[in-house]
Enzyme design. Structure first.
Site, PDB file in Angstrom:
ATOM      1  N   CYS A 138       0.833  -1.204   0.000  1.00  0.00           N
ATOM      2  CA  CYS A 138       0.000   0.000   0.000  1.00  0.00           C
ATOM      3  C   CYS A 138       0.867   1.253   0.000  1.00  0.00           C
ATOM      4  O   CYS A 138       0.679   2.151  -0.826  1.00  0.00           O
ATOM      5  CB  CYS A 138      -0.923  -0.010   1.212  1.00  0.00           C
ATOM      6  SG  CYS A 138      -1.959   1.465   1.363  1.00  0.00           S
ATOM      7  N   GLU A 211      -4.847  -4.368  -3.452  1.00  0.00           N
ATOM      8  CA  GLU A 211      -4.845  -2.961  -3.858  1.00  0.00           C
ATOM      9  C   GLU A 211      -5.589  -2.789  -5.190  1.00  0.00           C
ATOM     10  O   GLU A 211      -6.366  -1.839  -5.366  1.00  0.00           O
ATOM     11  CB  GLU A 211      -3.413  -2.441  -3.998  1.00  0.00           C
ATOM     12  CG  GLU A 211      -2.725  -2.142  -2.680  1.00  0.00           C
ATOM     13  CD  GLU A 211      -3.326  -0.948  -1.971  1.00  0.00           C
ATOM     14  OE1 GLU A 211      -3.623   0.078  -2.635  1.00  0.00           O
ATOM     15  OE2 GLU A 211      -3.515  -1.028  -0.747  1.00  0.00           O
TER      16      GLU A 211
END
Length: 223
Positions: A138, A211
């Site tokens: 992330c 993600e």
């Protein structure tokens, strides 16, 4: 990334996924300013919820670590997320008339719940290096996306609405924080045998896939 061998390995394994971020319509919409504000609002609220669980994963690093300096580093990121990165979200929320109380009543999507549950399971069941592998995708991917936007859409940083988001994740200070995270990743994984390095890579790739799912969720408004 010189001498960052495990980080390079994880990034190489995730490269096709990361390339997909750059062609995603949500990312492109931020880049050229065409993204509908309602889509961004949905994303912002989900990401706001996500970051509280993300901070909890870092907090597990404090619990699992033995070295005081490593504990302090993990703890500093808990504070940085709660008092720093969330400020970008709070700034946008104020602009859109969303109170923190309202945001905290939002229901996380299944994609959001799945992603954070995976990271928290890694944090609960494994060690500090595995925790770092879970959080690093992330952190690094947002820098990767924002810097790509700046290179390819020179006016993006000055956009009246999305410019703040781009500037925050493309900033020197954000990159410096990521360098600290990468250094800790390398420190924690030093001397790891092949089997454990492969496990770190698997975790990083899984979080990279999550993600991608998060961007899909944001674009489609999927609950």
């Amino acid at each position: 990334m010189k001498n960052n061998s495990i980080t390079e390995r994880m990034l190489d394994a995730s490269r096709p996924i990361w390339e997909g971020y750059l062609s995603h319509p949500f990312v492109r919409g931020i880049a050229d300013g065409s993204l509908a504000v309602e889509k961004f609002r949905f994303y912002l609220l989900q990401d706001y919820l996500y970051l509280f669980d993300y901070a909890k994963v870092f907090a597990q690093g404090v619990v699992k670590s033995q070295e005081p300096e490593v504990m302090r580093t993990f703890a500093s990121y808990v504070a940085s997320i709660l008092n720093g990165e969330l400020e970008i979200h709070r700034g946008y929320m104020r602009r859109m008339g969303i109170t923190e109380e309202r945001a905290e009543t939002e229901k996380p999507t299944l994609s959001n719940l799945s992603y954070t549950a995976y990271m928290r399971a890694v944090a609960a069941e494994e060690g500090p290096a595995e925790i770092m592998a879970a959080v690093l995708s992330c952190a690094l991917s947002y820098e990767y996306i924002a810097k790509w936007i700046v290179r390819n859409y020179p006016d993006a940083e000055q956009h009246g609405f999305y410019g703040e988001w781009v500037r925050g994740y493309a900033s020197k200070s954000y990159a410096e924080e990521n360098q600290r995270l990468t250094a800790l990743m390398e420190q924690l994984a030093a001397g790891y045998p092949e089997k454990r390095q492969a496990r770190l890579t698997d975790i990083f790739v899984a979080c990279s896939r999550y993600e991608a799912m998060f961007w899909d969720m944001a674009w489609n408004g999927e609950m």
